[in-house]
Design an enzyme around this catalytic site. Structure first.
Site, PDB file in Angstrom:
ATOM      1  N   SER A 111       0.911  -1.279   0.040  1.00 15.28           N
ATOM      2  CA  SER A 111      -0.100   0.186   0.161  1.00 15.28           C
ATOM      3  C   SER A 111       1.083   1.298   0.025  1.00 15.28           C
ATOM      4  CB  SER A 111      -0.960  -0.051   1.126  1.00 15.28           C
ATOM      5  OG  SER A 111      -1.971   0.680   0.947  1.00 15.28           O
ATOM      6  N   ASP A 251      -9.558  -5.920  -4.113  1.00 19.03           N
ATOM      7  CA  ASP A 251      -8.980  -4.929  -3.285  1.00 19.03           C
ATOM      8  C   ASP A 251      -9.310  -3.420  -3.547  1.00 19.03           C
ATOM      9  OD1 ASP A 251      -6.482  -3.431  -2.484  1.00 19.03           O
ATOM     10  OD2 ASP A 251      -5.186  -4.782  -3.655  1.00 19.03           O
ATOM     11  N   HIS A 278      -7.326  -6.101  -0.129  1.00 18.75           N
ATOM     12  CA  HIS A 278      -5.999  -5.353   0.196  1.00 18.75           C
ATOM     13  C   HIS A 278      -4.794  -5.964   0.925  1.00 18.75           C
ATOM     14  CE1 HIS A 278      -4.372  -1.492  -0.423  1.00 18.75           C
ATOM     15  NE2 HIS A 278      -3.918  -1.418   0.667  1.00 18.75           N
TER      16      HIS A 278
END
Length: 300
Positions: A111, A251, A278
């Site tokens: 991320s 996601d 995610h």
């Protein structure tokens, strides 16, 4: 994991300390893998599973808590001017030098960690031999647009609750936090209940959200922090390290969000985990770790 040793320590970074942990033994046979957590403002806990790569292929895996987070120096009084991309790039360089791996290492960023990794990779550091981007945006405007598209698929009452509190500015209200969780359960981590290490990261953030609040904002879809206009799209062609991109079918980093990496990073490979959102490293752990390990073995 019983036979894999680990050691923890601190790097002096200016006036502050950065906590790190090395799982496995640093050696010339295997590229050491540095793992950077997301947020900005999370902790290493929720990406802890990557340490199991050390047992898979004998590769040392390095986790660290970025400044302001987890076991590293907390700085709750610092404002938005302090928390910059360049600060975290300097911290990463400091860690690499401290461990003596700056001439030969792999980097995995999840991320925000992948955003940081991209900022690192476009500078073409000669020691970066392999790069894994996990569930990362290349442009925060696209991220916000897609997060809000996904948000519109939530039940109408949850959407109304979110909007009401955002308009009132009551973003710490338990009702707002509970409504936000409906989004997180769909698009951040679909394992129910959340694994202990994921819950631990969020609990630490609840206790001190300084970095996340300043750089991101109150939630994944209400981004009002200093990163709200961040983009690396027009610089991705500069990356020369072999690159693997991973994302999940559900996601919040949707195909539109990650597409610039596929299109602009030379030779970028893309793997989508069909039962993940995610956090494929938690949601489809074995497959995810094997995928990363297989990629890295090519560059040992």
């Amino acid at each position: 994991m019983a036979d894999i040793t680990s050691r923890e320590g601190y790097v002096q970074f200016g006036d502050y300390r950065t906590w790190y942990r090395v799982t496995g033994t640093l050696s010339p046979e295997r590229l050491p893998l540095v793992v950077a957590h997301g947020g900005p403002g999370c902790t290493h806990d929720y990406v802890d599973s990557f340490k199991e790569i050390a047992a898979l292929d004998g590769r040392p895996v390095i986790h660290y808590d970025q400044l302001g987070n987890g076991n590293s120096t907390r700085l709750p009084d610092k404002g938005p001017d302090f928390w910059t991309v360049s600060l975290f790039l300097e911290e990463l360089d400091c860690l690499l030098k401290h461990l003596g791996i700056q001439d030969r290492y792999a980097f995995l960023g999840q991320s925000w960690g992948g955003m940081l990794g991209s900022e690192h990779a476009v500078r073409r550091p000669p020691g970066l031999k392999a790069f894994v981007i996990a569930n990362s945006p290349a442009n925060m405007r696209t991220w916000v647009a897609e997060a809000n598209r996904l948000r519109k698929e939530l039940p109408a009452d949850i959407q109304a609750t979110l909007l009401r509190h955002e308009e009132a500015g009551t973003l710490t209200d338990p009702e707002y936090i509970a409504a936000s969780r409906a989004f997180y359960d769909r698009h951040v981590c679909r394992v129910v209940p959340w694994p202990e290490e994921v819950a631990r990261t969020f609990a630490i953030m609840d206790e001190d959200n300084t970095v996340y609040r300043n750089m991101n904002g109150p939630t994944e879809f209400h981004v009002i922090g200093t990163l709200k206009d961040w983009s690396i799209e027009d610089r991705l062609h500069s990356i020369i390290a072999p690159t693997l991109l991973i994302s999940g079918r559900y996601d919040e980093a949707t195909p539109l969000v990650v597409q610039p990496y596929v299109e602009n990073v030379p030779g970028c490979r893309w793997v989508v985990f069909e039962n993940s959102s995610h956090m494929p490293h938690v949601e489809e752990k074995d497959l995810c770790l094997r995928t990363v390990s297989d990629f890295l073995r090519e560059f040992d």
